[in-house]
Design a protein around this motif. Sequence first.
Motif, mmCIF file in Angstrom:
data_model
loop_
_atom_site.group_PDB
_atom_site.id
_atom_site.type_symbol
_atom_site.label_atom_id
_atom_site.label_comp_id
_atom_site.label_asym_id
_atom_site.label_seq_id
_atom_site.Cartn_x
_atom_site.Cartn_y
_atom_site.Cartn_z
ATOM 1 N N SER B 101 0.807 -1.215 0.000
ATOM 2 C CA SER B 101 0.000 0.000 0.000
ATOM 3 C C SER B 101 0.840 1.266 0.000
ATOM 4 O O SER B 101 0.302 2.368 -0.071
ATOM 5 N N VAL B 102 2.145 1.121 0.152
ATOM 6 C CA VAL B 102 3.068 2.264 0.157
ATOM 7 C C VAL B 102 4.109 1.972 -0.906
ATOM 8 O O VAL B 102 4.550 0.831 -1.038
ATOM 9 N N LYS B 103 4.502 2.947 -1.692
ATOM 10 C CA LYS B 103 5.418 2.628 -2.778
ATOM 11 C C LYS B 103 6.833 3.132 -2.575
ATOM 12 O O LYS B 103 7.781 2.441 -2.899
ATOM 13 N N LYS B 104 6.995 4.343 -2.042
ATOM 14 C CA LYS B 104 8.352 4.869 -1.947
ATOM 15 C C LYS B 104 9.207 3.998 -1.023
ATOM 16 O O LYS B 104 10.318 3.608 -1.372
ATOM 17 N N HIS B 105 8.675 3.663 0.117
ATOM 18 C CA HIS B 105 9.419 2.832 1.064
ATOM 19 C C HIS B 105 9.742 1.459 0.474
ATOM 20 O O HIS B 105 10.845 0.934 0.664
ATOM 21 N N VAL B 106 8.777 0.869 -0.224
ATOM 22 C CA VAL B 106 9.001 -0.463 -0.797
ATOM 23 C C VAL B 106 10.107 -0.405 -1.848
ATOM 24 O O VAL B 106 10.977 -1.284 -1.908
ATOM 25 N N ILE B 107 10.096 0.638 -2.661
ATOM 26 C CA ILE B 107 11.146 0.773 -3.676
ATOM 27 C C ILE B 107 12.521 0.903 -3.014
ATOM 28 O O ILE B 107 13.472 0.231 -3.393
ATOM 29 N N ASP B 108 12.588 1.745 -1.985
ATOM 30 C CA ASP B 108 13.860 1.926 -1.279
ATOM 31 C C ASP B 108 14.338 0.628 -0.637
ATOM 32 O O ASP B 108 15.542 0.381 -0.534
ATOM 33 N N ALA B 109 13.394 -0.186 -0.178
ATOM 34 C CA ALA B 109 13.775 -1.408 0.533
ATOM 35 C C ALA B 109 14.080 -2.564 -0.411
ATOM 36 O O ALA B 109 14.965 -3.376 -0.143
ATOM 37 N N VAL B 110 13.351 -2.638 -1.526
ATOM 38 C CA VAL B 110 13.451 -3.821 -2.396
ATOM 39 C C VAL B 110 14.475 -3.646 -3.514
ATOM 40 O O VAL B 110 15.282 -4.549 -3.779
ATOM 41 N N ALA B 111 14.442 -2.501 -4.185
ATOM 42 C CA ALA B 111 15.270 -2.327 -5.392
ATOM 43 C C ALA B 111 16.745 -2.663 -5.162
ATOM 44 O O ALA B 111 17.348 -3.365 -5.988
ATOM 45 N N PRO B 112 17.362 -2.200 -4.067
ATOM 46 C CA PRO B 112 18.802 -2.478 -3.901
ATOM 47 C C PRO B 112 19.114 -3.963 -3.700
ATOM 48 O O PRO B 112 20.262 -4.368 -3.861
ATOM 49 N N GLU B 113 18.107 -4.757 -3.346
ATOM 50 C CA GLU B 113 18.351 -6.177 -3.070
ATOM 51 C C GLU B 113 18.343 -7.026 -4.333
ATOM 52 O O GLU B 113 18.831 -8.151 -4.332
ATOM 53 N N LEU B 114 17.717 -6.512 -5.408
ATOM 54 C CA LEU B 114 17.493 -7.352 -6.585
ATOM 55 C C LEU B 114 18.675 -7.324 -7.534
ATOM 56 O O LEU B 114 19.308 -6.284 -7.731
ATOM 57 N N PRO B 115 19.002 -8.471 -8.145
ATOM 58 C CA PRO B 115 20.146 -8.524 -9.070
ATOM 59 C C PRO B 115 19.872 -7.773 -10.365
ATOM 60 O O PRO B 115 18.712 -7.581 -10.755
ATOM 61 N N GLU B 116 20.903 -7.355 -11.000
ATOM 62 C CA GLU B 116 20.879 -6.757 -12.332
ATOM 63 C C GLU B 116 20.098 -7.669 -13.290
ATOM 64 O O GLU B 116 20.194 -8.887 -13.204
ATOM 65 N N GLY B 117 19.283 -7.077 -14.161
ATOM 66 C CA GLY B 117 18.600 -7.892 -15.165
ATOM 67 C C GLY B 117 17.219 -8.366 -14.743
ATOM 68 O O GLY B 117 16.445 -8.891 -15.543
ATOM 69 N N VAL B 118 16.876 -8.174 -13.484
ATOM 70 C CA VAL B 118 15.519 -8.476 -13.017
ATOM 71 C C VAL B 118 14.695 -7.203 -13.139
ATOM 72 O O VAL B 118 15.172 -6.115 -12.819
#
Lengths: 308, 308
Positions: B101-118
């Motif tokens: 239900s919240v997007k900015k926090h989720v992006i900050d938390a998830v994006a750095p964890e995901l590998p290149e190409g995903v």
Amino acid sequence: MSAPIYDRVALIGLGLIASSMFWAMKRGGLAGEVTGYARSEATRETARRIGLCDRVCDSAAEAVADADLVVLAVPVGAMGAVAREIAAALKPGCTVTDVGSVKKHVIDAVAPELPEGVHFIPGHPLAGTEHSGPESGFAELFDNRWCLLVPVDCRSSGQVARLRSLWEGMGAHVDEMDAEHHDLVLAVTSHAPHLIAYTMVGVADDLRRVTDSEVIKYSAAGFRDFTRIAASDPTMWRDVFLTNKDATLEILGRFTEELFALQRAIRTGDGQHLFDYFTRTRAIRRGIIEAGQDTDAPDFGRAKRAGK
Amino acid sequence: MSAPIYDRVALIGLGLIASSMFWAMKRGGLAGEVTGYARSEATRETARRIGLCDRVCDSAAEAVADADLVVLAVPVGAMGAVAREIAAALKPGCTVTDVGSVKKHVIDAVAPELPEGVHFIPGHPLAGTEHSGPESGFAELFDNRWCLLVPVDCRSSGQVARLRSLWEGMGAHVDEMDAEHHDLVLAVTSHAPHLIAYTMVGVADDLRRVTDSEVIKYSAAGFRDFTRIAASDPTMWRDVFLTNKDATLEILGRFTEELFALQRAIRTGDGQHLFDYFTRTRAIRRGIIEAGQDTDAPDFGRAKRAGK
């Protein structure tokens, strides 16, 4: 079908509640002739066109003549003036009731206007929709809902029992309580929630950075229920707040205190406080489902039933 | 039926949203195999028993292996940890989305964890009920509701179109917006209304002079809608408020200002101010009915459809 409970009923005011009462009385065979009066000529015309009331009268005095039960179904702020208007035309020994959302103010405004020998039994059916006007009523409105009676004179106990039968015949459960307690209970369960919903909808409307169309499109996420509440009749609600001022302001004061405490928990990141609070409020919902005052159906079954 | 949009979908978290997605994907033939994982063993057992997911896995890494689409459907506060847990097991080129239900926090938390190409494409379906858990889902939850996608990388545009097709196949309308605007819009339409409803229900529960049974019995008069909102999942909502702190506190500040103005109008007896305000909010409701996001049926048709 058994004999009607009242031979003649007069409905003064022909909005959502009075029109629903008419259809519910007809459904149950609870009244002989039902007369009706509304101040606006357009409303009287509509009533005649849709068959609302057996006879629509052009004055309140004409409508109440010979009535055994007179129902005042006008905004709370208009009750006193209407009582004054009909007082001389009332049949001796008849019962006068009302359906106003506030009881102390109505009693103070109406009781002094009524002649000796008339039974005044204030009432309040806890039922409604966000719609108003003579075409908004339907016979099922009171089914399984509560109607609160607020007797003010012990000499009326026989007539209280009779009025109770009428409400039960229209599908309602009936409780009795005193006026002051009624006004506090309603401030909690209805008046404060309405003001809060009105406020939140107003805030959304004011906000420049979020467009109206965004608010409307994305309303399913919680806001929608607020807009339903905040669509209720403006005149009726203005009068409710002005006439149940003290109890409403007291509850709003409590509300603000609690809201500030939760805001502080958000600001300081106190997740445990939020979690505990939300867990407690969830339990109250369970009580309401168990009390039969709402359905557990997902989305209220809205998806399955569109339109009236 | 046409070919599925994704050959393999993994649902991480098996609550209301994920379980509804499963049934909606099956209804539309939108996915080949759907795997699922939930942290709690009891939830996994329930899922297996009711046939939720084609295959329920005992680890998140196992569930996402070979998945073309991974859906993070856990509370917002848990998104980062889950992303870290699955990162190494993700198929190169797959899409990861979420339903928080919240997007900015989720992006900050998830994006750095995901590998290149995903491809990470945050999302948020604006749909729900007050129920939670694997048994609360149903295929129609998203029908005619909005799903907001918040793309973060222009190289993912092809995959955004594909994810959009999935949501449309599940019955939703899809819009795109940026994360900051999403979080403000949702603070208005959802987060602040929820906190307000929680608060009001808590106030009622605190009040000594009005009994719980009175609050529950007489809830039809407005309070009932608040209790439904305030029955939503405590963990989910704790996380929403903690992670969309700024926008929520801003809207609550506006709300308090307006509420004080209305309280002052009540205290000073300014009926015109109240009437004008309530007339304005009523118009907003009309817009929502016209936008098809609610029904005009009296009492939502609740009386006609009890139970799930």
